[in-house]
Design a protein around this motif. Sequence first.
Motif, PDB file in Angstrom:
ATOM      1  N   VAL A  75       0.843  -1.139  -0.092  1.00 13.76           N
ATOM      2  CA  VAL A  75       0.017   0.043  -0.157  1.00 13.76           C
ATOM      3  C   VAL A  75       0.823   1.321   0.038  1.00 13.76           C
ATOM      4  O   VAL A  75       0.639   2.261  -0.618  1.00 13.76           O
ATOM      5  CB  VAL A  75      -0.828   0.119   1.132  1.00 13.76           C
ATOM      6  CG1 VAL A  75      -1.581   1.537   1.291  1.00 13.76           C
ATOM      7  CG2 VAL A  75      -1.811  -1.062   1.115  1.00 13.76           C
ATOM      8  N   TYR A  76       1.948   1.243   0.878  1.00  6.35           N
ATOM      9  CA  TYR A  76       3.079   2.333   0.741  1.00  6.35           C
ATOM     10  C   TYR A  76       3.599   2.627  -0.214  1.00  6.35           C
ATOM     11  O   TYR A  76       3.417   3.854  -1.191  1.00  6.35           O
ATOM     12  CB  TYR A  76       3.910   2.303   1.893  1.00  6.35           C
ATOM     13  CG  TYR A  76       5.123   3.270   1.781  1.00  6.35           C
ATOM     14  CD1 TYR A  76       4.861   4.277   2.424  1.00  6.35           C
ATOM     15  CD2 TYR A  76       6.106   2.966   1.250  1.00  6.35           C
ATOM     16  CE1 TYR A  76       5.899   5.298   2.411  1.00  6.35           C
ATOM     17  CE2 TYR A  76       7.326   4.129   1.368  1.00  6.35           C
ATOM     18  CZ  TYR A  76       6.922   5.226   1.810  1.00  6.35           C
ATOM     19  OH  TYR A  76       7.911   6.002   1.911  1.00  6.35           O
ATOM     20  N   LEU A  77       3.950   1.673  -1.358  1.00  8.05           N
ATOM     21  CA  LEU A  77       4.668   1.915  -2.533  1.00  8.05           C
ATOM     22  C   LEU A  77       3.557   2.368  -3.382  1.00  8.05           C
ATOM     23  O   LEU A  77       3.725   3.122  -4.551  1.00  8.05           O
ATOM     24  CB  LEU A  77       5.443   0.761  -2.968  1.00  8.05           C
ATOM     25  CG  LEU A  77       6.565   0.134  -1.907  1.00  8.05           C
ATOM     26  CD1 LEU A  77       7.025  -1.149  -2.577  1.00  8.05           C
ATOM     27  CD2 LEU A  77       7.533   1.240  -1.997  1.00  8.05           C
ATOM     28  N   THR A  78       2.346   1.420  -3.651  1.00 10.91           N
ATOM     29  CA  THR A  78       1.269   1.947  -4.583  1.00 10.91           C
ATOM     30  C   THR A  78       0.915   3.302  -4.342  1.00 10.91           C
ATOM     31  O   THR A  78       0.712   4.018  -5.396  1.00 10.91           O
ATOM     32  CB  THR A  78       0.251   0.932  -4.535  1.00 10.91           C
ATOM     33  OG1 THR A  78       0.903  -0.430  -4.560  1.00 10.91           O
ATOM     34  CG2 THR A  78      -0.679   1.072  -5.555  1.00 10.91           C
ATOM     35  N   VAL A  79       0.433   3.597  -3.311  1.00  8.45           N
ATOM     36  CA  VAL A  79      -0.348   4.880  -2.920  1.00  8.45           C
ATOM     37  C   VAL A  79       0.711   6.049  -3.154  1.00  8.45           C
ATOM     38  O   VAL A  79       0.471   7.134  -3.764  1.00  8.45           O
ATOM     39  CB  VAL A  79      -0.930   4.855  -1.406  1.00  8.45           C
ATOM     40  CG1 VAL A  79      -1.446   6.333  -1.372  1.00  8.45           C
ATOM     41  CG2 VAL A  79      -2.125   4.124  -1.494  1.00  8.45           C
ATOM     42  N   VAL A 138       2.320   7.222   3.272  1.00 10.33           N
ATOM     43  CA  VAL A 138       2.468   7.022   4.948  1.00 10.33           C
ATOM     44  C   VAL A 138       1.156   7.169   5.342  1.00 10.33           C
ATOM     45  O   VAL A 138       0.806   6.307   6.241  1.00 10.33           O
ATOM     46  CB  VAL A 138       3.231   8.267   5.369  1.00 10.33           C
ATOM     47  CG1 VAL A 138       3.433   8.172   6.984  1.00 10.33           C
ATOM     48  CG2 VAL A 138       4.745   8.374   4.970  1.00 10.33           C
ATOM     49  N   LEU A 139       0.267   8.030   4.891  1.00 15.11           N
ATOM     50  CA  LEU A 139      -1.134   7.683   5.463  1.00 15.11           C
ATOM     51  C   LEU A 139      -1.726   6.541   4.980  1.00 15.11           C
ATOM     52  O   LEU A 139      -2.611   6.082   5.756  1.00 15.11           O
ATOM     53  CB  LEU A 139      -1.838   8.959   4.765  1.00 15.11           C
ATOM     54  CG  LEU A 139      -1.576  10.425   5.227  1.00 15.11           C
ATOM     55  CD1 LEU A 139      -2.648  11.442   4.519  1.00 15.11           C
ATOM     56  CD2 LEU A 139      -1.659  10.551   6.783  1.00 15.11           C
ATOM     57  N   GLY A 140      -1.607   6.201   3.915  1.00 15.70           N
ATOM     58  CA  GLY A 140      -1.964   4.707   3.525  1.00 15.70           C
ATOM     59  C   GLY A 140      -1.361   3.703   4.130  1.00 15.70           C
ATOM     60  O   GLY A 140      -2.302   2.569   4.613  1.00 15.70           O
ATOM     61  N   ALA A 141      -0.169   3.720   4.674  1.00 18.83           N
ATOM     62  CA  ALA A 141       0.267   2.621   5.655  1.00 18.83           C
ATOM     63  C   ALA A 141      -0.536   2.539   6.670  1.00 18.83           C
ATOM     64  O   ALA A 141      -0.576   1.585   7.398  1.00 18.83           O
ATOM     65  CB  ALA A 141       1.927   2.772   5.599  1.00 18.83           C
ATOM     66  N   VAL A 142      -0.822   3.982   7.541  1.00 20.01           N
ATOM     67  CA  VAL A 142      -1.298   4.143   8.883  1.00 20.01           C
ATOM     68  C   VAL A 142      -2.942   3.579   8.554  1.00 20.01           C
ATOM     69  O   VAL A 142      -3.384   2.524   9.559  1.00 20.01           O
ATOM     70  CB  VAL A 142      -1.281   5.416   9.146  1.00 20.01           C
ATOM     71  CG1 VAL A 142      -2.194   5.564  10.544  1.00 20.01           C
ATOM     72  CG2 VAL A 142       0.205   5.929   9.477  1.00 20.01           C
ATOM     73  N   VAL A 143      -3.669   3.644   7.390  1.00 20.99           N
ATOM     74  CA  VAL A 143      -4.814   3.162   7.230  1.00 20.99           C
ATOM     75  C   VAL A 143      -4.704   1.826   7.110  1.00 20.99           C
ATOM     76  O   VAL A 143      -5.691   0.888   7.501  1.00 20.99           O
ATOM     77  CB  VAL A 143      -5.353   3.841   5.961  1.00 20.99           C
ATOM     78  CG1 VAL A 143      -6.822   3.204   5.447  1.00 20.99           C
ATOM     79  CG2 VAL A 143      -5.498   5.357   6.128  1.00 20.99           C
ATOM     80  N   CYS A 144      -3.698   1.186   6.514  1.00 20.48           N
ATOM     81  CA  CYS A 144      -3.396  -0.337   6.326  1.00 20.48           C
ATOM     82  C   CYS A 144      -3.393  -0.993   7.864  1.00 20.48           C
ATOM     83  O   CYS A 144      -3.974  -1.925   7.998  1.00 20.48           O
ATOM     84  CB  CYS A 144      -2.252  -0.579   5.685  1.00 20.48           C
ATOM     85  SG  CYS A 144      -2.166  -2.355   5.258  1.00 20.48           S
ATOM     86  N   VAL A 145      -2.720  -0.544   8.746  1.00 16.22           N
ATOM     87  CA  VAL A 145      -2.542  -0.914  10.095  1.00 16.22           C
ATOM     88  C   VAL A 145      -3.904  -1.112  10.683  1.00 16.22           C
ATOM     89  O   VAL A 145      -4.156  -1.864  11.398  1.00 16.22           O
ATOM     90  CB  VAL A 145      -1.474  -0.136  10.957  1.00 16.22           C
ATOM     91  CG1 VAL A 145      -1.473  -0.602  12.295  1.00 16.22           C
ATOM     92  CG2 VAL A 145      -0.166  -0.384  10.445  1.00 16.22           C
TER      93      VAL A 145
END
Length: 313
Positions: A99-103, A113-120
Amino acid sequence: MDNLPLLTVGVTLLACVLGVVGVHAYSSGTAQRQALVARMSQAGQLTALPGRRRRFTGIDRRLRTTRLGRRIEREIAATGLDLTPGEYVVYVVVALLGVYLTVGAVFAPFFGVLGAVVCVWGANAFLNWQRAKRTEAFINQLPEFTRVLANATQAGLALRTALAMAAEELDDPAGHELAVVADQLAVGQTLDDALGELADRLPSRELIVLVTTLILANRAGGQVVTSLRNLTQTLEERKETRREVTTMLSQIKVTALAVPLLGLGFLLMINTMSPGALDKMTGSVTGQFATLIAFGLYALGAFLIRRMSKIQV
C-alpha cells in the motif's frame, strides 16, 4: 589464472555432487516421515494427518511469547480464520509495504505514509469485521440451536449431552463453537464457565440471554423445555426484524463508504490534470497539516453516518 577453467569445472562438479546429496537426503527424510505416519496410523496413535502446512513458524513461535502475539491469537481464534499470528503479521507487513509503495507512486509519498497507517487500522478492522460476521452467522443459527436443545431435553437427555448433540448436528460456526464447549465440559470444566467463554468469544445480546437461561435452568432446574420453546420463537422474530433493518440501512452504509472514496477520486483527478500538484501540496508542513485535517473530516463524516445508522434490535 591458467588453472581457472579447471577450477571452474571442479567447483561445478562439487556443486552437482552436493545437489545430488541434498536431493537424496530430502527424499530419504520424506520417505521416513511417510513411513512413520503410516505406522502411527495403523497403531491408532494418529487419527488424521495434520492440516495445511504452516508458514513462518519461526516468526510465529517468537510472536506467541509476546503480549501482542497472544492478543492477536485470541482475536484470530474469535474470527475462526485458519491463520497463525505469525502468518497474520507477515501478511499485514507485506500489505503495508504494498500500500505504501502503490499509494506513494500514484499520489505522493506523503499519501503513502497515510495509506500505511490506514492499512494498519484496516488489519485490525478486518479481524473485527470477521468476528462480527461470525457472530452474526451464529446468531442466525440460534433458533435452530434452541430448537435442538428443546427437543433433546424434552426427550430426557441431560443438558451436557444436548449440547454435544447440537454440536454434531449444526453447521459452522455454531457446530464448531459448541464442539469447543463440549470438549471443555468433557475435561471437567463447569457448564457456567464453558458457556461464559462462549458468550465472551461471540458477544451478542441474544447469546447472553440464551446462556443466562441455560445457566439458571442448570442451577435451579425448572421447565427448561418451555423456556427454550419460547426463546426459539422470540429469536425467530428478532432474526426477521434484524434482516429488515439491515436491508433498510444498506443504502446508508454504502453512502458512508462512498464519501471517503469520492475524496480520493478528486485527489486522483487533480493529480492527473496537473501532474506533481500533490507533491507540491504535501511538500510543506502547512500542506501536510491541511491534508491531515481534510482526511480527518472525511473519516469523521463516515463515522457519523455509520453511527447514526446503527440501530440496536
